[in-house]
Design a protein around this motif. Structure first.
Motif: not given
Length: 300
Positions: A99-116
C-alpha cells in the motif's frame, strides 16, 4: 495478551464440522464464514494480534484456516493456530508495504480482488442456502433411518508392512518367522506412513480399504499373518489383531458426519439445478465440457 483456548477450539471446531467437500479439502468451504459468524454472534471475535495498530481477529484465523485447507490438518490445534497467526501477520506486513508503494491500482491486484469478491459472494450465499435446507429435524430423520436401524458392521484392527515387490514381502515374512516381531520389521522395512507405529492401522471397516487388502484381512484369524498381498500401493504383509462388531453411534456422536452427508447430497442437487438454469458457453472447440462438481465447497 492472553487468549482463550476455548475460543480457538470453538472457531476451529466449526471449521471441522462444516468445512469442505471438493478436491479432498474440507467438506464445506464457507465453513470459515460460519466460524467467523459464530464468533461474532457470541461477541467472541476477539483481537489476537496487532500489526502497526491494524487488528487481526479470531474470525481472520477462521478464514485463514479455510484457505490452508488440508495442508495443516495433521497439526495439533495450538500449533495450527500459531502457524495461521504467523501467516496472517506476515501477510499484513507485506500488504501494508504494498500500500505504501500504491499497488492498490495495479491491474493484477484488481483482477485478484474481482476473483475473490466473487468467491466471497458464493461462499456466504451458499452457506445461507444450505442452512435453509439442512435442519436439525432432517439430521434426526437421517439418523433414525440410516444409523439407528442399521445393523452393526464388522470391524478389523490390523497391522501391515508395505514393500515394493513380492520378493521383499517374502523376506518380511521370513524375518518374522525367524523370530523378529511384526512391529520391529514394520519399523525397519515398511514404506507406509504407519511404519513408526509398527504398521498399526487401527480399526476399520471392509469398505474403508481397497478390495484386495480388505478381502485378505477379513479372511484372517486374530494373530494370523497373511501371505503377500498386492494392491495398487505395493505389496503388503498383514497381521490381524482383533475383530469386533462396530458400536452403534448415538445421535450426538453421528450428528456432524450426518450434517456433512446431507450437505453433500443437498449441495449436489442444488448445483445441478442452478447449472440447468444458467446459459453456459464453453469457448474453444478443443475444450472439454467441465464436469459438475459435487457442490461449490460450502455449507450448512
Amino acid at each position: 495478551m492472553r487468549r482463550s483456548p476455548g475460543l480457538v477450539s470453538a472457531c476451529l471446531l466449526v471449521l471441522g464440522i462444516v468445512g469442505g467437500v471438493t478436491g479432498g479439502g474440507m467438506v464445506l468451504s464457507g465453513g470459515a464464514a460460519l466460524a467467523a459468524d459464530a464468533a461474532q454472534d457470541a461477541g467472541a471475535d476477539e483481537v489476537v494480534a496487532k500489526v502497526n495498530g491494524s487488528e487481526i481477529r479470531l474470525s481472520d484465523i477462521a478464514l485463514a484456516d479455510e484457505e490452508m485447507g488440508q495442508a495443516l490438518a495433521r497439526l495439533p490445534e495450538e500449533l495450527r493456530f500459531q502457524y495461521l497467526l504467523g501467516m496472517l501477520i506476515d501477510r499484513r506486513i507485506v500488504a501494508n508495504a504494498a500500500k505504501e508503494k500504491h499497488f492498490e491500482d495495479d491491474p493484477l491486484v484488481k483482477r485478484r480482488e474481482a476473483y475473490f469478491d466473487e468467491k466471497a459472494l458464493r461462499d456466504v450465499y451458499w452457506v445461507q442456502l444450505m442452512r435453509e435446507k439442512i435442519s436439525e429435524k432432517a439430521v434426526r430423520a437421517y439418523y433414525d433411518e440410516h444409523v439407528a436401524k442399521a445393523e452393526p458392521e464388522t470391524e478389523a484392527h490390523a497391522e501391515h508392512i508395505l514393500v515394493g515387490s513380492r520378493d521383499e514381502a517374502v523376506k518380511v515374512i521370513a524375518a518374522i518367522k525367524g523370530g523378529k516381531t511384526f512391529e520391529d520389521v514394520a519399523k525397519a522395512m515398511s514404506k507406509d506412513s504407519s511404519s513408526q507405529e509398527g504398521g498399526d492401522l487401527g480399526w476399520f471397516k471392509k469398505s474403508d480399504m481397497v478390495p484386495e487388502f480388505a478381502n485378505a484381512v477379513f479372511k484372517l484369524k486374530p494373530g494370523q499373518i497373511s501371505e503377500p498381498v498386492q494392491t495398487k500401493f505395493g505389496w503388503h504383509v498383514i497381521k490381524l489383531v482383533e475383530i469386533r462388531k462396530s458400536k452403534k453411534l448415538s445421535f450426538e456422536e453421528a450428528h456432524d458426519d450426518i450434517m456433512r452427508t446431507l450437505a453433500r447430497e443437498e449441495g449436489t442437487k442444488l448445483m445441478e439445478s442452478l447449472r440447468k438454469k444458467a446459459k453456459i458457453e464453453i469457448v474453444g472447440a478443443d475444450v472439454q465440457k467441465p464436469k459438475i462438481a459435487p457442490a461449490p465447497d460450502s455449507a450448512q
